[in-house]
Design a protein around this motif. Structure first.
Motif, PDB file in Angstrom:
ATOM      1  N   GLN A 213       0.397 -12.230   8.721  1.00  0.00           N
ATOM      2  CA  GLN A 213      -1.188 -11.963   8.883  1.00  0.00           C
ATOM      3  C   GLN A 213      -1.810 -10.519   7.973  1.00  0.00           C
ATOM      4  OE1 GLN A 213      -5.015  -9.597  11.610  1.00  0.00           O
ATOM      5  NE2 GLN A 213      -2.616  -9.842  12.787  1.00  0.00           N
ATOM      6  N   ILE A 214      -2.687 -10.543   6.953  1.00  0.00           N
ATOM      7  CA  ILE A 214      -3.314  -9.437   6.366  1.00  0.00           C
ATOM      8  C   ILE A 214      -4.761  -9.812   6.309  1.00  0.00           C
ATOM      9  CG2 ILE A 214      -1.288  -9.723   5.109  1.00  0.00           C
ATOM     10  CD1 ILE A 214      -2.575 -11.614   2.550  1.00  0.00           C
ATOM     11  N   ARG A 215      -4.931  -8.450   5.899  1.00  0.00           N
ATOM     12  CA  ARG A 215      -6.811  -8.434   5.877  1.00  0.00           C
ATOM     13  C   ARG A 215      -6.913  -7.751   4.392  1.00  0.00           C
ATOM     14  NH1 ARG A 215      -6.701  -5.796  10.309  1.00  0.00           N
ATOM     15  NH2 ARG A 215      -7.589  -3.777   9.360  1.00  0.00           N
ATOM     16  N   PHE A 216      -7.760  -8.239   3.966  1.00  0.00           N
ATOM     17  CA  PHE A 216      -8.537  -7.446   2.791  1.00  0.00           C
ATOM     18  C   PHE A 216      -9.671  -7.016   3.834  1.00  0.00           C
ATOM     19  CE2 PHE A 216      -5.904 -11.156   0.924  1.00  0.00           C
ATOM     20  CZ  PHE A 216      -5.371 -10.300   0.579  1.00  0.00           C
ATOM     21  N   SER A 217     -10.728  -6.156   2.991  1.00  0.00           N
ATOM     22  CA  SER A 217     -11.379  -5.291   3.507  1.00  0.00           C
ATOM     23  C   SER A 217     -12.454  -5.251   1.644  1.00  0.00           C
ATOM     24  CB  SER A 217     -10.884  -3.983   4.518  1.00  0.00           C
ATOM     25  OG  SER A 217     -11.196  -4.038   5.373  1.00  0.00           O
ATOM     26  N   PHE A 218     -13.633  -5.209   1.828  1.00  0.00           N
ATOM     27  CA  PHE A 218     -14.393  -5.153   0.784  1.00  0.00           C
ATOM     28  C   PHE A 218     -15.260  -4.144   0.839  1.00  0.00           C
ATOM     29  CE2 PHE A 218     -13.364  -9.438   0.145  1.00  0.00           C
ATOM     30  CZ  PHE A 218     -11.806  -9.704  -0.123  1.00  0.00           C
ATOM     31  N   SER A 219     -15.549  -3.976  -0.135  1.00  0.00           N
ATOM     32  CA  SER A 219     -17.427  -2.508  -0.142  1.00  0.00           C
ATOM     33  C   SER A 219     -17.071  -2.885  -1.850  1.00  0.00           C
ATOM     34  CB  SER A 219     -16.496  -1.499  -0.142  1.00  0.00           C
ATOM     35  OG  SER A 219     -16.009  -0.903  -1.008  1.00  0.00           O
ATOM     36  N   THR A 220     -18.596  -2.166  -2.022  1.00  0.00           N
ATOM     37  CA  THR A 220     -19.599  -2.112  -3.465  1.00  0.00           C
ATOM     38  C   THR A 220     -17.869  -1.093  -4.496  1.00  0.00           C
ATOM     39  OG1 THR A 220     -20.671  -0.253  -2.503  1.00  0.00           O
ATOM     40  CG2 THR A 220     -21.334  -2.444  -1.826  1.00  0.00           C
ATOM     41  N   LEU A 221     -17.596  -0.576  -3.517  1.00  0.00           N
ATOM     42  CA  LEU A 221     -16.610  -0.012  -4.991  1.00  0.00           C
ATOM     43  C   LEU A 221     -15.561  -0.680  -5.302  1.00  0.00           C
ATOM     44  CD1 LEU A 221     -16.562   3.642  -1.974  1.00  0.00           C
ATOM     45  CD2 LEU A 221     -18.047   3.145  -4.251  1.00  0.00           C
ATOM     46  N   ASN A 222     -15.415  -1.873  -4.869  1.00  0.00           N
ATOM     47  CA  ASN A 222     -14.239  -2.615  -5.231  1.00  0.00           C
ATOM     48  C   ASN A 222     -15.198  -3.191  -7.028  1.00  0.00           C
ATOM     49  OD1 ASN A 222     -13.538  -3.053  -2.461  1.00  0.00           O
ATOM     50  ND2 ASN A 222     -11.613  -2.187  -3.325  1.00  0.00           N
ATOM     51  N   THR A 223     -13.893  -3.947  -7.098  1.00  0.00           N
ATOM     52  CA  THR A 223     -14.310  -4.015  -8.744  1.00  0.00           C
ATOM     53  C   THR A 223     -13.584  -5.637  -8.879  1.00  0.00           C
ATOM     54  OG1 THR A 223     -12.682  -3.494 -10.034  1.00  0.00           O
ATOM     55  CG2 THR A 223     -14.901  -2.391  -9.953  1.00  0.00           C
ATOM     56  N   GLU A 224     -14.037  -6.696  -9.425  1.00  0.00           N
ATOM     57  CA  GLU A 224     -13.608  -7.648  -9.777  1.00  0.00           C
ATOM     58  C   GLU A 224     -12.153  -7.717  -9.700  1.00  0.00           C
ATOM     59  OE1 GLU A 224     -14.204 -12.251 -11.837  1.00  0.00           O
ATOM     60  OE2 GLU A 224     -15.562 -10.774 -11.431  1.00  0.00           O
ATOM     61  N   GLU A 225     -12.023  -7.049 -10.864  1.00  0.00           N
ATOM     62  CA  GLU A 225     -10.851  -6.335 -11.536  1.00  0.00           C
ATOM     63  C   GLU A 225     -10.060  -6.241 -10.625  1.00  0.00           C
ATOM     64  OE1 GLU A 225      -8.420  -3.795 -15.264  1.00  0.00           O
ATOM     65  OE2 GLU A 225     -10.960  -3.585 -14.528  1.00  0.00           O
ATOM     66  N   GLU A 226     -10.134  -5.405  -9.649  1.00  0.00           N
ATOM     67  CA  GLU A 226      -8.964  -5.015  -8.751  1.00  0.00           C
ATOM     68  C   GLU A 226      -8.726  -6.003  -8.119  1.00  0.00           C
ATOM     69  OE1 GLU A 226     -10.828  -0.380  -8.188  1.00  0.00           O
ATOM     70  OE2 GLU A 226     -11.649  -1.713  -6.588  1.00  0.00           O
ATOM     71  N   VAL A 227      -9.625  -6.792  -7.669  1.00  0.00           N
ATOM     72  CA  VAL A 227      -9.526  -7.956  -6.676  1.00  0.00           C
ATOM     73  C   VAL A 227      -8.218  -8.884  -7.677  1.00  0.00           C
ATOM     74  CG1 VAL A 227     -10.705 -10.332  -5.747  1.00  0.00           C
ATOM     75  CG2 VAL A 227     -11.294  -8.197  -5.345  1.00  0.00           C
TER      76      VAL A 227
END
Length: 243
Positions: A213-227
């Protein structure tokens, strides 16, 4: 016989899978049994619209850090009709006699600002999260990595919980942390390593996926490049573990 009502508590949104629960139905049943109801809205704050006047909960709790507010700060909603039955842990005349002590005005103000900003970005955050989820799943499929999505009937988009086949996710997490990429592998309330998550066990996740199991948490501080960087590094580490 004790005439005081018991308390029934439930999460609005799962901190593991991001599933949104039908709490109104559950709390309605609890009220039929003369129980008070408490809703933990920590994970819901900033992710879905919340109208407490339309909900069946008597008490609701929130945490500031989930919307980039100060850690160690939160707030609580208690219906007026319920307040007389609440016995404060720290008695005093402040906060309508519900608590005593000096208020942390700076943190309270910062929390209010964070909540207001986060609520105004809910739609934008949903759209971003949908894009990031699509990128991650697409790259996993391109790499022919077997995975399953751990979700319920309705989920918040800012949380993506998946299980990868045939690995221990804590090892993957350690490898990624050395690259300054941080993923979740379970609940922050559970420190038991290498034990299957009870939530996934209850969901009947197959054995070969249960430990991955792994969990990603996204917010408005993330960028597409980071992902994109994060998922490529994850794929590289996964292949090292399985080849």
């Amino acid at each position: 016989m004790n005439s005081e009502p018991n308390m029934y508590a439930h999460l609005y949104v799962s901190n593991i899978t991001g599933e949104v629960f039908n709490v109104n139905y559950l709390f309605g049943l609890a009220h039929q049994l003369n129980m008070l109801t408490l809703c933990d809205m920590t994970q819901a704050l900033g992710n879905i619209e919340i109208n407490l006047h339309e909900m069946e909960c008597d008490i609701a709790t929130f945490s500031s850090h989930k919307v980039h507010g100060p850690k160690g700060c939160g707030f609580i909603y208690i219906k007026k009709s319920v307040q007389p039955s609440i016995i404060p842990l720290i008695p005093g005349t402040q906060q309508e006699e519900l608590r005593g002590g000096t208020e942390n005005t700076a943190f309270i103000s910062a929390t209010a600002i964070a909540v207001e900003k986060s609520n105004s970005e809910i739609t934008y955050k949903r759209n971003l999260s949908a894009i990031y989820t699509s990128i991650i799943l697409s790259e996993l499929e391109k790499s022919k990595i077997e995975y399953i999505i751990n979700s319920g009937k309705k989920n918040i988009l800012s949380t993506l919980n998946i299980s990868l086949k045939g690995i221990e996710s804590e090892i993957l997490q350690s490898m990624l942390s050395k690259k300054n990429i941080f993923i979740g592998v379970g609940s922050g309330c559970n420190n038991s390593l290498f034990e299957p998550d009870p939530t996934l066990v209850a969901m009947n996740v197959p054995e070969e996926y249960l430990h991955g199991q792994i969990r990603f948490s996204f917010s408005t501080l993330n960028t597409e490049e980071e992902v994109r960087i994060a998922i490529q590094e994850l794929i590289n580490c996964y292949k090292q573990l399985t080849e």
